[in-house]
Design an enzyme around this catalytic site. Sequence first.
Site, PDB file in Angstrom:
ATOM      1  N   ARG A   1       0.844  -1.208   0.000  1.00  0.00           N
ATOM      2  CA  ARG A   1       0.000   0.000   0.000  1.00  0.00           C
ATOM      3  C   ARG A   1       0.875   1.253   0.000  1.00  0.00           C
ATOM      4  O   ARG A   1       1.896   1.307   0.699  1.00  0.00           O
ATOM      5  CB  ARG A   1      -0.939   0.003   1.216  1.00  0.00           C
ATOM      6  CG  ARG A   1      -1.935  -1.140   1.145  1.00  0.00           C
ATOM      7  CD  ARG A   1      -3.121  -0.980   2.076  1.00  0.00           C
ATOM      8  NE  ARG A   1      -3.880  -2.233   2.091  1.00  0.00           N
ATOM      9  CZ  ARG A   1      -4.772  -2.592   1.172  1.00  0.00           C
ATOM     10  NH1 ARG A   1      -5.046  -1.774   0.160  1.00  0.00           N
ATOM     11  NH2 ARG A   1      -5.392  -3.751   1.241  1.00  0.00           N
ATOM     12  N   ASP A   2       0.448   2.238  -0.818  1.00  0.00           N
ATOM     13  CA  ASP A   2       1.178   3.504  -0.880  1.00  0.00           C
ATOM     14  C   ASP A   2       1.088   4.199   0.479  1.00  0.00           C
ATOM     15  O   ASP A   2       0.018   4.264   1.096  1.00  0.00           O
ATOM     16  CB  ASP A   2       0.594   4.394  -1.986  1.00  0.00           C
ATOM     17  CG  ASP A   2       1.536   5.512  -2.377  1.00  0.00           C
ATOM     18  OD1 ASP A   2       2.052   5.499  -3.507  1.00  0.00           O
ATOM     19  OD2 ASP A   2       1.762   6.411  -1.528  1.00  0.00           O
ATOM     20  N   ILE A   3       2.215   4.751   0.917  1.00  0.00           N
ATOM     21  CA  ILE A   3       2.278   5.388   2.236  1.00  0.00           C
ATOM     22  C   ILE A   3       1.473   6.693   2.261  1.00  0.00           C
ATOM     23  O   ILE A   3       1.080   7.169   3.322  1.00  0.00           O
ATOM     24  CB  ILE A   3       3.766   5.640   2.618  1.00  0.00           C
ATOM     25  CG1 ILE A   3       3.940   5.773   4.110  1.00  0.00           C
ATOM     26  CG2 ILE A   3       4.348   6.826   1.867  1.00  0.00           C
ATOM     27  CD1 ILE A   3       5.391   5.721   4.561  1.00  0.00           C
TER      28      ILE A   3
ATOM     29  N   HIS B   1       7.349   1.190 -10.986  1.00  0.00           N
ATOM     30  CA  HIS B   1       6.226   0.712 -10.175  1.00  0.00           C
ATOM     31  C   HIS B   1       4.922   1.066 -10.872  1.00  0.00           C
ATOM     32  O   HIS B   1       4.813   2.100 -11.527  1.00  0.00           O
ATOM     33  CB  HIS B   1       6.257   1.310  -8.762  1.00  0.00           C
ATOM     34  CG  HIS B   1       6.461   2.784  -8.733  1.00  0.00           C
ATOM     35  ND1 HIS B   1       7.688   3.378  -8.906  1.00  0.00           N
ATOM     36  CD2 HIS B   1       5.577   3.805  -8.577  1.00  0.00           C
ATOM     37  CE1 HIS B   1       7.559   4.687  -8.848  1.00  0.00           C
ATOM     38  NE2 HIS B   1       6.281   4.978  -8.653  1.00  0.00           N
TER      39      HIS B   1
ATOM     40  N   ASN C   1       4.090   6.222 -13.728  1.00  0.00           N
ATOM     41  CA  ASN C   1       4.699   7.543 -13.872  1.00  0.00           C
ATOM     42  C   ASN C   1       6.134   7.341 -14.360  1.00  0.00           C
ATOM     43  O   ASN C   1       6.870   6.525 -13.800  1.00  0.00           O
ATOM     44  CB  ASN C   1       4.698   8.296 -12.532  1.00  0.00           C
ATOM     45  CG  ASN C   1       3.322   8.781 -12.152  1.00  0.00           C
ATOM     46  OD1 ASN C   1       2.520   9.142 -13.009  1.00  0.00           O
ATOM     47  ND2 ASN C   1       3.027   8.785 -10.863  1.00  0.00           N
TER      48      ASN C   1
ATOM     49  N   HIS D   1       1.093   1.974 -10.275  1.00  0.00           N
ATOM     50  CA  HIS D   1       0.094   2.412  -9.295  1.00  0.00           C
ATOM     51  C   HIS D   1      -1.251   1.767  -9.638  1.00  0.00           C
ATOM     52  O   HIS D   1      -1.696   1.842 -10.795  1.00  0.00           O
ATOM     53  CB  HIS D   1      -0.110   3.924  -9.353  1.00  0.00           C
ATOM     54  CG  HIS D   1       1.055   4.763  -8.926  1.00  0.00           C
ATOM     55  ND1 HIS D   1       1.119   5.368  -7.691  1.00  0.00           N
ATOM     56  CD2 HIS D   1       2.197   5.116  -9.561  1.00  0.00           C
ATOM     57  CE1 HIS D   1       2.240   6.070  -7.593  1.00  0.00           C
ATOM     58  NE2 HIS D   1       2.918   5.938  -8.720  1.00  0.00           N
TER      59      HIS D   1
ATOM     60  N   VAL E   1      10.185   8.035  -7.314  1.00  0.00           N
ATOM     61  CA  VAL E   1      11.006   6.880  -6.915  1.00  0.00           C
ATOM     62  C   VAL E   1      11.490   6.199  -8.188  1.00  0.00           C
ATOM     63  O   VAL E   1      10.686   5.745  -9.015  1.00  0.00           O
ATOM     64  CB  VAL E   1      10.203   5.883  -6.044  1.00  0.00           C
ATOM     65  CG1 VAL E   1      11.065   4.667  -5.711  1.00  0.00           C
ATOM     66  CG2 VAL E   1       9.721   6.559  -4.768  1.00  0.00           C
TER      67      VAL E   1
HETATM   68  P1  AMP Z   1       5.882   8.074  -8.157  1.00  0.00           P
HETATM   69  O1  AMP Z   1       5.623   9.514  -7.825  1.00  0.00           O
HETATM   70  O2  AMP Z   1       5.127   7.569  -9.342  1.00  0.00           O
HETATM   71  O3  AMP Z   1       7.379   7.799  -8.275  1.00  0.00           O
HETATM   72  O4  AMP Z   1       5.319   7.232  -6.948  1.00  0.00           O
HETATM   73  C1  AMP Z   1       6.061   6.951  -5.798  1.00  0.00           C
HETATM   74  C2  AMP Z   1       5.071   6.584  -4.748  1.00  0.00           C
HETATM   75  O5  AMP Z   1       5.762   5.912  -3.717  1.00  0.00           O
HETATM   76  C3  AMP Z   1       4.358   7.779  -4.109  1.00  0.00           C
HETATM   77  O6  AMP Z   1       2.950   7.648  -4.321  1.00  0.00           O
HETATM   78  C4  AMP Z   1       4.740   7.674  -2.650  1.00  0.00           C
HETATM   79  O7  AMP Z   1       3.681   8.031  -1.776  1.00  0.00           O
HETATM   80  C5  AMP Z   1       5.121   6.218  -2.514  1.00  0.00           C
HETATM   81  N1  AMP Z   1       6.043   5.900  -1.435  1.00  0.00           N
HETATM   82  C6  AMP Z   1       7.215   6.518  -1.146  1.00  0.00           C
HETATM   83  N2  AMP Z   1       7.813   5.941  -0.093  1.00  0.00           N
HETATM   84  C7  AMP Z   1       6.999   4.901   0.290  1.00  0.00           C
HETATM   85  C8  AMP Z   1       7.054   3.923   1.321  1.00  0.00           C
HETATM   86  N3  AMP Z   1       8.077   3.874   2.199  1.00  0.00           N
HETATM   87  N4  AMP Z   1       6.041   3.035   1.423  1.00  0.00           N
HETATM   88  C9  AMP Z   1       5.003   3.087   0.561  1.00  0.00           C
HETATM   89  N5  AMP Z   1       4.903   3.985  -0.435  1.00  0.00           N
HETATM   90  C10 AMP Z   1       5.872   4.886  -0.575  1.00  0.00           C
END
Ligand code: AMP
Length: 114
Positions: free
Chosen positions: A29-31, A100, A87, A102, A96
Site C-alpha cells: 500500500r502507498d504510504i 512501479h 509515472n 500504481h 522513486v
Molecule cells: P511516483 O511519484 O510515481 O514515483 O510514486 C512513488 C510513490 O511511492 C508515491 O505515491 C509515494 O507516496 C510512494 N512511497 C514513497 N515511499 C513509500 C514507502 N516507504 N512506502 C510506501 N509507499 C511509498
Amino acid sequence: MSDCIFCKIIKGDIPSTTVFRDEHLTAFRDINPAAPTHILLVPNKHIDSVNALTGEDEQLVGHLVKVAGQLAAQEGIAEDGYRLIFNTGAHAGQTVLHIHLHLLGGAPMKYPMG
Ligand code: AMP
C-alpha cells in the site's frame, strides 16, 4: 540498488503493508494514498523506469498488469473501475526511480489528471 527505497522495502529493510508477493513482484500500500485503494506493484529486480525496460522484461510487465487486475478484484474495486499508472520521468512526477505500477480506485476519478 543499495540506496533505492523500494529495493529496501522488497528486502524487508523498510516496513510496508504488503498485500501480495511472488518471485517476480511485491505489491504494497502507498504510504501517501491518493485514492481509497492505492497499491504499488513493484518488480523485485531493480529497473529505473519504463525507459529502461528491455525485451526481456515483457513478461514481467504483463505479470504486473495481470496481478494488478487480480488485486483490484480482491480489493472489491474491479467492477466500479480503477486506474493503472506508470509515472515515468520528471514531467510525470516520478519520484522513486524503481519502476512501479500504481493501482488506484475506490472512488470516481477525474481525467485527465493535473
Ligand atoms: P511516483 O511519484 O510515481 O514515483 O510514486 C512513488 C510513490 O511511492 C508515491 O505515491 C509515494 O507516496 C510512494 N512511497 C514513497 N515511499 C513509500 C514507502 N516507504 N512506502 C510506501 N509507499 C511509498
